[in-house]
Design an enzyme around this catalytic site. Structure first.
Site, PDB file in Angstrom:
ATOM      1  N   ASN A  91       0.752   6.311  -6.542  1.00 23.64           N
ATOM      2  CA  ASN A  91       0.405   7.649  -6.999  1.00 23.64           C
ATOM      3  C   ASN A  91      -0.449   7.537  -8.259  1.00 23.64           C
ATOM      4  O   ASN A  91      -0.059   6.843  -9.208  1.00 23.64           O
ATOM      5  CB  ASN A  91       1.675   8.453  -7.331  1.00 23.64           C
ATOM      6  CG  ASN A  91       1.357   9.772  -8.030  1.00 23.64           C
ATOM      7  OD1 ASN A  91       0.928  10.722  -7.399  1.00 23.64           O
ATOM      8  ND2 ASN A  91       1.545   9.817  -9.348  1.00 23.64           N
ATOM      9  N   GLU A  92      -1.593   8.186  -8.256  1.00 25.05           N
ATOM     10  CA  GLU A  92      -2.474   8.178  -9.438  1.00 25.05           C
ATOM     11  C   GLU A  92      -2.510   6.786 -10.064  1.00 25.05           C
ATOM     12  O   GLU A  92      -2.271   6.623 -11.268  1.00 25.05           O
ATOM     13  CB  GLU A  92      -2.042   9.267 -10.443  1.00 25.05           C
ATOM     14  CG  GLU A  92      -2.129  10.655  -9.839  1.00 25.05           C
ATOM     15  CD  GLU A  92      -1.993  11.803 -10.831  1.00 25.05           C
ATOM     16  OE1 GLU A  92      -1.708  11.564 -12.009  1.00 25.05           O
ATOM     17  OE2 GLU A  92      -2.195  12.963 -10.400  1.00 25.05           O
ATOM     18  N   GLU A 100      -1.642  16.872  -4.272  1.00 24.96           N
ATOM     19  CA  GLU A 100      -1.163  17.604  -5.462  1.00 24.96           C
ATOM     20  C   GLU A 100      -2.218  18.642  -5.791  1.00 24.96           C
ATOM     21  O   GLU A 100      -3.364  18.294  -6.098  1.00 24.96           O
ATOM     22  CB  GLU A 100      -0.946  16.667  -6.663  1.00 24.96           C
ATOM     23  CG  GLU A 100       0.291  15.806  -6.522  1.00 24.96           C
ATOM     24  CD  GLU A 100       0.630  15.017  -7.784  1.00 24.96           C
ATOM     25  OE1 GLU A 100       0.304  15.480  -8.898  1.00 24.96           O
ATOM     26  OE2 GLU A 100       1.224  13.936  -7.641  1.00 24.96           O
ATOM     27  N   GLU A 117       9.256  16.368  -6.687  1.00 28.53           N
ATOM     28  CA  GLU A 117       9.377  15.184  -7.545  1.00 28.53           C
ATOM     29  C   GLU A 117      10.674  15.261  -8.348  1.00 28.53           C
ATOM     30  O   GLU A 117      11.180  16.361  -8.632  1.00 28.53           O
ATOM     31  CB  GLU A 117       8.162  15.141  -8.499  1.00 28.53           C
ATOM     32  CG  GLU A 117       8.174  13.963  -9.446  1.00 28.53           C
ATOM     33  CD  GLU A 117       6.836  13.747 -10.164  1.00 28.53           C
ATOM     34  OE1 GLU A 117       5.974  14.650 -10.124  1.00 28.53           O
ATOM     35  OE2 GLU A 117       6.668  12.671 -10.765  1.00 28.53           O
ATOM     36  N   TYR A 143      -5.611  19.944  -9.875  1.00 20.82           N
ATOM     37  CA  TYR A 143      -4.896  21.127 -10.387  1.00 20.82           C
ATOM     38  C   TYR A 143      -5.894  22.132 -10.925  1.00 20.82           C
ATOM     39  O   TYR A 143      -6.966  21.754 -11.420  1.00 20.82           O
ATOM     40  CB  TYR A 143      -3.938  20.712 -11.506  1.00 20.82           C
ATOM     41  CG  TYR A 143      -2.726  19.968 -10.994  1.00 20.82           C
ATOM     42  CD1 TYR A 143      -1.641  20.657 -10.466  1.00 20.82           C
ATOM     43  CD2 TYR A 143      -2.671  18.574 -11.010  1.00 20.82           C
ATOM     44  CE1 TYR A 143      -0.523  19.975  -9.984  1.00 20.82           C
ATOM     45  CE2 TYR A 143      -1.564  17.891 -10.529  1.00 20.82           C
ATOM     46  CZ  TYR A 143      -0.488  18.605 -10.016  1.00 20.82           C
ATOM     47  OH  TYR A 143       0.616  17.943  -9.537  1.00 20.82           O
ATOM     48  N   GLN A 163       4.690  22.333  -7.446  1.00 22.05           N
ATOM     49  CA  GLN A 163       5.672  21.653  -6.657  1.00 22.05           C
ATOM     50  C   GLN A 163       6.617  22.678  -6.052  1.00 22.05           C
ATOM     51  O   GLN A 163       6.650  23.809  -6.505  1.00 22.05           O
ATOM     52  CB  GLN A 163       6.447  20.668  -7.531  1.00 22.05           C
ATOM     53  CG  GLN A 163       5.565  19.573  -8.134  1.00 22.05           C
ATOM     54  CD  GLN A 163       6.379  18.425  -8.741  1.00 22.05           C
ATOM     55  OE1 GLN A 163       7.602  18.354  -8.637  1.00 22.05           O
ATOM     56  NE2 GLN A 163       5.686  17.508  -9.418  1.00 22.05           N
TER      57      GLN A 163
HETATM   58  O1  AHR Z   1       2.979  17.173 -10.577  1.00 21.09           O
HETATM   59  C1  AHR Z   1       3.177  16.660 -11.836  1.00 21.09           C
HETATM   60  C2  AHR Z   1       2.432  15.347 -12.063  1.00 21.09           C
HETATM   61  O2  AHR Z   1       1.064  15.563 -12.010  1.00 21.09           O
HETATM   62  C3  AHR Z   1       2.659  14.266 -11.064  1.00 21.09           C
HETATM   63  O3  AHR Z   1       3.803  13.537 -11.301  1.00 21.09           O
HETATM   64  C4  AHR Z   1       1.452  13.402 -11.219  1.00 21.09           C
HETATM   65  O4  AHR Z   1       1.106  12.721 -10.046  1.00 21.09           O
HETATM   66  C5  AHR Z   1       0.393  14.384 -11.661  1.00 21.09           C
HETATM   67  O5  AHR Z   1      -0.323  13.919 -12.726  1.00 21.09           O
END
Ligand code: AHR
Length: 578
Positions: A247-248, A382, A102, A327, A431
């Site tokens: 995205n999200e 992600e 990103e 995450y 990432q």
């Molecule tokens: O990876 C960092 C961020 O986490 C991304 O931009 C977003 O999609 C997520 O919330």
């Protein structure tokens, strides 16, 4: 006297108590057994000293027998793994080893792009050292340009000789020079041999903008946009393997309700076309919708809504994947530290990461209701560890160190994806460079490879392999009130025809003795690599880049079975010779 007292006390050290060990069976911890064993020896020694001469050899023998019965199992714990190659299952899609890059902190600028005039060795502005390192892990696809950034990205500002300088409000409000745009991304993919996963702007863009971007990238006929691409240095159309539709969108991507998103998604799915002639029959571009972001009910509703829409989709739009973000973080307001931690944080964090399995199962079950043939892939685009930012770094840049714990975490997640290979056909760790659970960290001309990088390197043989079930009793590793499986393992038949296995020893204190049985097939030997480190929070740094690097390992055959001893907190990949 002091010794007798010690024997009567109840030591509270329970680290060694493991299911499967003799110590576990009779309910004593290692420390207790050590004391007991010493007590037994002491008692018999005293008795032997006092006994008549003829009785002494007998009493010494009793002492030895008593010691051997009570001595703690300080040797490695035994784990039997059984693999049946004839039961091969789903393909482990190489795309589960995808990466995410990103426009965030130094993920792109400095991490990939240094510009053609940089003193750092580069090819058309792209770092040579980073390209070489990524080539070695065979990155199948890279998701770009975000993330939250994607829903504010306007591709036209990043093409042609005159770039538009903007801001990056999501990530530190810094200047976005747009010098790394579409052509540079595609050049980078070409240099490392990877595929494009492009996320289009649904939040603040329009379907027309996204459609034109795809035309710019993929049209082969001489349209104005195709000619513009040629004028910018690329006459032949680019391939775009994957299209992320937003995205999200439930959050940073526009705070949409599931119904609103679905109506948008259908429009993008219909009009954002890939014109590349090479992608019309084979290698068609796969369209990936925004999916859940965790375990809360709102995300269950989201998956339900998108998948229900898919069930009734018409000829005019289609969907090939549903994204999922997850995450390992714990409490967002009090995140874990990336370094300087001990066994408590190690075990707690790994416990959290194993939640990935339940989340995938939950959303897969919803998908199964509307798509029993599993046509729509679940794409965990992600995932990874999210810690407190490194001290002194810009908090908006999400810089964090990467330790042995992250290597174990990566292996556990990759194994979860492999076990769900029938539905999970894509994943992108967050990432790739300098951000969150990165493969690579750079500082000007310096570059260091993280423990997670080495895990991805070791797993290369699993790309497009065929999953083979492994049966084993994982046992239990316990620390305080945290219980985890002691070991984890997967097996697969590689594209090279070999049987590959990954075995993780989660236990940070004790080695694991693996006995591998190939169900009737006699194994000759096994060789591979193992990754471990002095401490759970050991890291590689620019000054000491080789603290956590894989080392060769081999297994011997014992009566057709393979015996292998794994270090504590280790990730091991082997191939088996039959
Ligand atoms: O990876 C960092 C961020 O986490 C991304 O931009 C977003 O999609 C997520 O919330």
């Amino acid at each position: 006297m002091a010794f007798t007292l010690a024997c009567k006390s109840e030591p509270k050290i329970h680290r060694c108590r493991r299911r499967g060990s003799a110590a576990w069976a009779i309910g004593f911890s290692c420390a207790e057994r050590l004391f007991l064993s010493a007590c037994v020896a002491f008692r018999f020694r005293v008795m032997a000293q006092r006994a008549p001469l003829v009785m002494r050899p007998l009493l010494v023998s009793f002492a030895l027998i008593g010691m051997s019965l009570t001595a703690p199992a300080i040797l490695a714990q035994k784990v039997a793994l059984s693999v049946d190659e004839s039961k091969a299952e789903a393909k482990i899609d190489r795309n589960i080893f995808g990466q995410f890059a990103e426009h965030l902190g130094h993920g792109i600028y400095d991490g990939i792009w240094v510009g053609p005039d940089s003193t750092i060795p580069n090819t058309r502005g792209i770092r040579n050292d980073v390209v070489a390192a990524l080539k070695a892990i065979k990155v199948p696809n890279i998701r770009w340009p975000g993330g939250c950034f994607a829903d504010e990205y306007h591709w036209r500002k990043g093409v042609g000789p005159q770039r538009v300088i903007t801001l990056n409000p999501n990530w530190g409000g810094v200047i976005e020079p747009n010098s790394f745009g579409t052509n540079e991304f595609m050049d980078f993919l070409d240099q490392i041999g990877s595929e494009a996963y492009v996320s289009v702007n649904v939040g603040s863009g329009t379907p027309a903008e996204a459609a034109e971007w795809l035309e710019y990238m993929t049209a082969s006929q001489p349209t104005t946009l195709a000619k513009e691409r040629a004028a910018n240095g690329h006459r032949t159309p680019y391939e775009v393997g994957y299209l992320g539709i937003g995205n999200e969108s439930w959050d940073c991507g526009g705070n949409m309700t599931p119904d609103y998103y679905v109506s948008q998604m259908k429009i993008y799915s219909r009009f954002v076309r890939n014109y590349n002639p090479a992608q019309q029959e084979k290698r068609q571009m796969l369209k990936i919708a925004v999916g859940p972001g965790g375990g809360e009910p709102r995300w269950t509703d989201w998956t339900e809504t998108v998948m229900k829409a898919y069930q009734h989709h018409s000829w005019s739009w289609d969907l090939n994947g549903l994204s999922m973000h997850n995450y390992t973080v714990g409490d967002w307001d009090h995140k874990f530290a990336a370094t300087g931690f001990g066994e408590t944080e190690y075990s707690k964090f790994l416990k959290l990461t194993l939640g990935m399995d339940e989340l995938i199962s939950k959303h897969s079950a919803i998908m199964d209701k509307y798509d029993p043939e599993k046509k729509v892939a679940l794409v965990v685009d992600e995932w990874g560890a999210w810690y407190e930012p490194s001290p002194g770094s810009n908090p908006g840049f999400l810089v964090q160190q990467n330790s042995m714990r992250d290597a174990v975490l990566a292996a556990l997640n990759l194994n979860i994806f492999a076990r769900h290979a029938d539905r999970v056909r894509g994943a992108n760790i967050a990432q790739m460079i300098n951000v969150l659970q990165a493969m690579i960290m750079t500082d000007k001309e310096k570059m260091v490879l993280t423990p997670t990088y080495y895990v991805f390197k070791m797993y290369v043989p699993f790309q497009d392999s065929t999953f083979v079930p492994v049966i084993f009793d994982a046992g239990t590793y316990k620390h305080g009130d945290i219980s985890l499986p002691r070991v984890d393992a997967i097996a697969a038949k590689g594209k090279d025809g070999k049987l590959w296995m990954e075995i993780t020893n989660i236990d940070p204190n004790e080695p694991a003795e693996i006995e591998l049985n190939l169900n009737g097939i006699s194994a000759k030997s096994a060789t591979g690599e193992t990754l471990t480190a002095p401490k759970v929070d050991s890291v590689n740094t620019f000054d000491a880049p080789n603290l956590v690097v894989p080392k060769p390992i081999s297994a011997k055959s014992q009566g057709g079975k393979l015996a292998l001893k794994l270090e504590p907190k280790s990730v091991t990949v082997i191939s088996v010779e039959q």
